[in-house]
Scaffold this motif. Structure first.
Motif, mmCIF file in Angstrom:
data_model
loop_
_atom_site.group_PDB
_atom_site.id
_atom_site.type_symbol
_atom_site.label_atom_id
_atom_site.label_comp_id
_atom_site.label_asym_id
_atom_site.label_seq_id
_atom_site.Cartn_x
_atom_site.Cartn_y
_atom_site.Cartn_z
ATOM 1 N N VAL A 71 -8.402 13.548 16.585
ATOM 2 C CA VAL A 71 -8.931 13.204 15.270
ATOM 3 C C VAL A 71 -7.847 13.332 14.202
ATOM 4 N N ARG A 72 -7.757 12.284 13.422
ATOM 5 C CA ARG A 72 -6.841 12.253 12.273
ATOM 6 C C ARG A 72 -7.648 11.850 11.049
ATOM 7 N N LYS A 73 -7.487 12.588 9.962
ATOM 8 C CA LYS A 73 -8.171 12.273 8.709
ATOM 9 C C LYS A 73 -7.141 12.224 7.606
ATOM 10 N N VAL A 74 -7.016 11.032 6.993
ATOM 11 C CA VAL A 74 -6.009 10.808 5.969
ATOM 12 C C VAL A 74 -6.708 10.507 4.651
ATOM 13 N N TYR A 75 -6.258 11.152 3.596
ATOM 14 C CA TYR A 75 -6.760 10.895 2.247
ATOM 15 C C TYR A 75 -5.665 10.254 1.412
ATOM 16 N N GLY A 76 -6.071 9.426 0.452
ATOM 17 C CA GLY A 76 -5.128 8.834 -0.481
ATOM 18 C C GLY A 76 -4.626 7.475 -0.033
#
Length: 265
Positions: free
Chosen positions: A19-24
């Motif tokens: 799982v990878r969660k990227v913001y912006g």
């Protein structure tokens, strides 16, 4: 003696895979989670710890379907969350997940029993007062069903919140700093209740906490740092957890301070 190599027991109720969660935006993207793979077995109590900004809350939110992973997969009770639309996710959270937060989030105008029954009503299920009464007895509040939250102590209110989380017989309970607003004695009572829910009733609990003593009530502690897994401990002691957190830079400010007074196991 704690066995630091004992594996998690029971089939996985929650499974995160790469799982990878990227913001912006791409030019300023921040990876809150970076290739995280972890499982939470049925009937286990896991604490999630790490320095501020390590991804603890994001892990909980992705695991509970409150936020969608940028990539990778999340399975809860055999269901791939990525396959569900928002309405289906809402139904799954309502029926298969219990939540306990630092703020008790009880409705002040409702009685204790009414607060506990609220998830069943929201799910369109018949309010089962007998079940509510049984769960309230289980959390030590069998005589408080007609009271309002304002008539209870903070620890009692948190126990009502736990009863509310358990009333739907969820696959997993996610607890986010559940003892953060409690005094040490109330915190100990709540942690013992969570521990009993796992080992006497087979509940699965995933708890985010910053407190090494609170974490020691869990079967396993999973550590995060900079959005990545940074190891785990089985059968944790407060001292072992504090040592690991200090090495991660997550407890350095408190390392010279005694462990939470009155909460020690």
């Amino acid at each position: 003696m704690h066995d630091l190599n004992r594996p998690a027991t029971g089939p996985a109720v929650v499974r995160l895979a790469s799982v990878r969660k990227v913001y912006g935006r791409p030019s300023s993207a921040v990876a809150a989670l970076d290739d995280v793979s972890v499982e939470f077995g049925r009937g286990t109590f896991t604490a999630v710890m790490g320095p501020s900004g390590s991804g603890k809350s994001t892990l909980l939110q992705c695991a509970a379907g409150l936020d969608r992973a940028t990539s990778g997969s999340v399975h809860l009770d055999g269901q791939a969350l990525g396959d569900l639309n928002e309405r289906q996710l809402t139904v799954l959270r309502r029926e298969r997940i219990g939540f306990v937060f630092q703020a008790f989030n009880l409705l002040p105008a409702l009685t204790v029993t009414q607060n506990v029954l609220l998830p069943l009503q929201l799910a369109g299920r018949r309010p089962d007062r007998d079940r509510a009464a049984r769960i309230l007895r289980r959390v030590g509040l069998g005589e408080r069903g007609r009271h309002r939250p304002a008539e209870l102590s903070g620890g009692q209110q948190q126990r009502v919140a736990i009863a509310r989380a358990l009333v739907t017989a969820p696959a997993v309970v996610f607890a986010d700093e559940p003892t953060g607003a409690l005094d040490s004695r109330s915190a100990r009572d709540v942690l013992e209740l969570l521990h009993e829910s796992v080992h006497d009733a087979g509940q699965t609990i995933v708890m985010v906490t910053h407190d090494p003593v609170a974490a020691s009530y869990a079967d396993r502690v999973v550590f995060l740092a900079d959005g990545r897994l940074a190891g785990e401990l089985h059968g944790p002691t407060p001292e072992a957890v504090a040592e690991r957190m200090t090495s991660l830079g997550g407890w350095a400010d408190d390392a010279a301070t005694p462990l939470t007074p009155g909460l020690r196991r």
